[in-house]
Write a protein that holds these residues in place. Structure first.
Motif, PDB file in Angstrom:
ATOM      1  N   PHE A  91     -77.332 -82.311 -13.993  1.00 52.74           N
ATOM      2  CA  PHE A  91     -76.278 -83.237 -14.399  1.00 52.74           C
ATOM      3  C   PHE A  91     -74.964 -82.457 -14.505  1.00 52.74           C
ATOM      4  N   GLY A  92     -73.921 -82.977 -13.901  1.00 48.74           N
ATOM      5  CA  GLY A  92     -72.614 -82.335 -13.940  1.00 48.74           C
ATOM      6  C   GLY A  92     -72.323 -81.447 -12.743  1.00 48.74           C
ATOM      7  N   CYS A  93     -73.333 -81.111 -11.963  1.00 52.46           N
ATOM      8  CA  CYS A  93     -73.115 -80.266 -10.774  1.00 52.46           C
ATOM      9  C   CYS A  93     -72.525 -81.104  -9.637  1.00 52.46           C
ATOM     10  N   THR A  94     -71.834 -80.410  -8.751  1.00 54.40           N
ATOM     11  CA  THR A  94     -71.308 -81.010  -7.534  1.00 54.40           C
ATOM     12  C   THR A  94     -72.159 -80.502  -6.379  1.00 54.40           C
ATOM     13  N   VAL A  95     -72.606 -81.419  -5.528  1.00 57.66           N
ATOM     14  CA  VAL A  95     -73.545 -81.099  -4.455  1.00 57.66           C
ATOM     15  C   VAL A  95     -72.944 -81.511  -3.116  1.00 57.66           C
ATOM     16  N   THR A  96     -72.998 -80.604  -2.151  1.00 49.14           N
ATOM     17  CA  THR A  96     -72.567 -80.931  -0.791  1.00 49.14           C
ATOM     18  C   THR A  96     -73.805 -81.047   0.081  1.00 49.14           C
ATOM     19  N   LEU A  97     -73.881 -82.160   0.806  1.00 49.71           N
ATOM     20  CA  LEU A  97     -75.025 -82.478   1.662  1.00 49.71           C
ATOM     21  C   LEU A  97     -74.595 -82.585   3.110  1.00 49.71           C
ATOM     22  N   ARG A  98     -75.553 -82.308   3.998  1.00 57.45           N
ATOM     23  CA  ARG A  98     -75.355 -82.625   5.418  1.00 57.45           C
ATOM     24  C   ARG A  98     -76.445 -83.620   5.787  1.00 57.45           C
ATOM     25  N   ARG A  99     -76.004 -84.783   6.216  1.00 54.90           N
ATOM     26  CA  ARG A  99     -76.933 -85.848   6.605  1.00 54.90           C
ATOM     27  C   ARG A  99     -77.466 -85.575   8.005  1.00 54.90           C
ATOM     28  N   ASP A 101     -77.162 -87.251  10.603  1.00 56.12           N
ATOM     29  CA  ASP A 101     -76.184 -87.554  11.650  1.00 56.12           C
ATOM     30  C   ASP A 101     -75.030 -86.554  11.682  1.00 56.12           C
ATOM     31  N   GLY A 102     -75.105 -85.489  10.864  1.00 54.57           N
ATOM     32  CA  GLY A 102     -74.089 -84.445  10.858  1.00 54.57           C
ATOM     33  C   GLY A 102     -72.990 -84.614   9.818  1.00 54.57           C
ATOM     34  N   ARG A 103     -72.899 -85.799   9.198  1.00 49.50           N
ATOM     35  CA  ARG A 103     -71.873 -86.031   8.169  1.00 49.50           C
ATOM     36  C   ARG A 103     -72.107 -85.119   6.975  1.00 49.50           C
ATOM     37  N   LYS A 104     -71.009 -84.613   6.417  1.00 48.08           N
ATOM     38  CA  LYS A 104     -71.070 -83.865   5.161  1.00 48.08           C
ATOM     39  C   LYS A 104     -70.526 -84.754   4.065  1.00 48.08           C
ATOM     40  N   GLN A 105     -71.216 -84.771   2.936  1.00 49.62           N
ATOM     41  CA  GLN A 105     -70.785 -85.558   1.793  1.00 49.62           C
ATOM     42  C   GLN A 105     -70.906 -84.684   0.549  1.00 49.62           C
ATOM     43  N   THR A 106     -69.975 -84.884  -0.366  1.00 49.22           N
ATOM     44  CA  THR A 106     -69.987 -84.138  -1.618  1.00 49.22           C
ATOM     45  C   THR A 106     -69.977 -85.133  -2.776  1.00 49.22           C
ATOM     46  N   PHE A 107     -70.898 -84.928  -3.716  1.00 49.27           N
ATOM     47  CA  PHE A 107     -71.020 -85.798  -4.885  1.00 49.27           C
ATOM     48  C   PHE A 107     -71.182 -84.963  -6.141  1.00 49.27           C
ATOM     49  N   ARG A 108     -70.634 -85.474  -7.232  1.00 48.77           N
ATOM     50  CA  ARG A 108     -70.867 -84.901  -8.558  1.00 48.77           C
ATOM     51  C   ARG A 108     -71.804 -85.839  -9.298  1.00 48.77           C
ATOM     52  N   ILE A 109     -72.820 -85.293  -9.961  1.00 47.25           N
ATOM     53  CA  ILE A 109     -73.786 -86.090 -10.709  1.00 47.25           C
ATOM     54  C   ILE A 109     -73.209 -86.357 -12.104  1.00 47.25           C
ATOM     55  N   VAL A 141     -83.734 -83.440   1.070  1.00 47.81           N
ATOM     56  CA  VAL A 141     -84.004 -84.556   0.160  1.00 47.81           C
ATOM     57  C   VAL A 141     -83.949 -85.859   0.931  1.00 47.81           C
ATOM     58  N   SER A 142     -84.642 -86.849   0.409  1.00 49.07           N
ATOM     59  CA  SER A 142     -84.601 -88.179   0.984  1.00 49.07           C
ATOM     60  C   SER A 142     -83.254 -88.805   0.635  1.00 49.07           C
ATOM     61  N   ALA A 143     -82.566 -89.291   1.650  1.00 46.27           N
ATOM     62  CA  ALA A 143     -81.256 -89.925   1.452  1.00 46.27           C
ATOM     63  C   ALA A 143     -81.283 -91.248   2.203  1.00 46.27           C
ATOM     64  N   GLY A 144     -81.725 -92.273   1.530  1.00 48.14           N
ATOM     65  CA  GLY A 144     -81.907 -93.562   2.197  1.00 48.14           C
ATOM     66  C   GLY A 144     -83.107 -93.468   3.115  1.00 48.14           C
ATOM     67  N   GLN A 145     -82.926 -93.849   4.374  1.00 54.04           N
ATOM     68  CA  GLN A 145     -84.023 -93.774   5.339  1.00 54.04           C
ATOM     69  C   GLN A 145     -84.047 -92.430   6.049  1.00 54.04           C
ATOM     70  N   ASP A 146     -83.075 -91.577   5.773  1.00 50.77           N
ATOM     71  CA  ASP A 146     -82.971 -90.286   6.424  1.00 50.77           C
ATOM     72  C   ASP A 146     -83.180 -89.155   5.425  1.00 50.77           C
ATOM     73  N   GLU A 147     -82.985 -87.945   5.905  1.00 48.31           N
ATOM     74  CA  GLU A 147     -83.003 -86.781   5.039  1.00 48.31           C
ATOM     75  C   GLU A 147     -81.631 -86.139   5.049  1.00 48.31           C
ATOM     76  N   ALA A 148     -81.377 -85.343   4.000  1.00 42.18           N
ATOM     77  CA  ALA A 148     -80.135 -84.603   3.927  1.00 42.18           C
ATOM     78  C   ALA A 148     -80.479 -83.209   3.430  1.00 42.18           C
ATOM     79  N   GLU A 149     -79.721 -82.237   3.916  1.00 41.11           N
ATOM     80  CA  GLU A 149     -79.901 -80.847   3.489  1.00 41.11           C
ATOM     81  C   GLU A 149     -78.837 -80.500   2.480  1.00 41.11           C
ATOM     82  N   ILE A 150     -79.231 -79.810   1.416  1.00 41.11           N
ATOM     83  CA  ILE A 150     -78.269 -79.364   0.416  1.00 41.11           C
ATOM     84  C   ILE A 150     -77.595 -78.108   0.949  1.00 41.11           C
ATOM     85  N   LEU A 151     -76.262 -78.190   1.142  1.00 41.42           N
ATOM     86  CA  LEU A 151     -75.495 -77.071   1.665  1.00 41.42           C
ATOM     87  C   LEU A 151     -74.894 -76.207   0.555  1.00 41.42           C
ATOM     88  N   ALA A 152     -74.481 -76.833  -0.549  1.00 42.18           N
ATOM     89  CA  ALA A 152     -73.839 -76.088  -1.629  1.00 42.18           C
ATOM     90  C   ALA A 152     -74.013 -76.843  -2.944  1.00 42.18           C
TER      91      ALA A 152
END
Length: 154
Positions: A91-99, A101-109, A141-152
């Motif tokens: 909780f409180g960490c910021t996570v960058t994912l690569r989906r 399809d190649g998209r990178k997304q960053t979220f804070r919990i 990790v499971s991200a919807g119907q796909d997977e995503a890799e934790i980059l940072a």
């Protein structure tokens, strides 16, 4: 006036204004989230006072309901201090994912009331956040119907 001339289905029937549902999950919040709750309570208290002065029954009903909700959220808030390290998602960490399809997304919990995925914050009880919690860089990790890799994680 006789009750025969009163429209009971009109907007004047404020008793039917539904309560805002309060989540059954623990109300974890960041320090910023608690400040937002308190700011919302201050804003609503002022709006409620203005509605009373103007005898605006619609605004009174709405602000009273919202004050009950935010007062309950404030009472149940559990401030989670920022993590000292984020070698794993918490909780409180910021996570960058690569989906896939190649998209990178960053979220804070963050807490439920703070979450705005379009602005990069996810509720700790969302499916994606639950999948991320405890994971480390390189994990999939499971991200919807796909997977995503934790980059940072920070």
């Amino acid at each position: 006036m006789s009750r025969a001339f009163v429209n009971e289905d009109s907007a004047e029937n404020f008793e039917d204004l539904p309560e805002r549902p309060v989540s059954e999950h623990s109300n974890y919040v960041t320090v910023e989230g608690l400040a937002r709750i308190e700011a919302e309570l201050t804003r609503l208290s002022q709006e409620h006072a203005e509605a009373m002065a103007a005898t605006d029954r619609t605004a009174l009903a709405r602000t009273a309901r919202d004050l009950r909700y935010w007062t309950a959220r404030r009472a149940s808030a559990q401030v989670i201090p920022p993590p000292e390290d984020c070698h794993a998602v918490r909780f409180g960490c910021t996570v960058t994912l690569r989906r896939d399809d190649g998209r990178k997304q960053t979220f804070r919990i963050v807490g439920e009331d703070e979450a705005e995925p379009a602005k990069g914050t996810l509720s700790h009880v969302s499916p994606l956040a639950r999948a991320l919690l405890g994971k480390k860089v390189g994990d999939l990790v499971s991200a919807g119907q796909d997977e995503a890799e934790i980059l940072a994680i920070s």
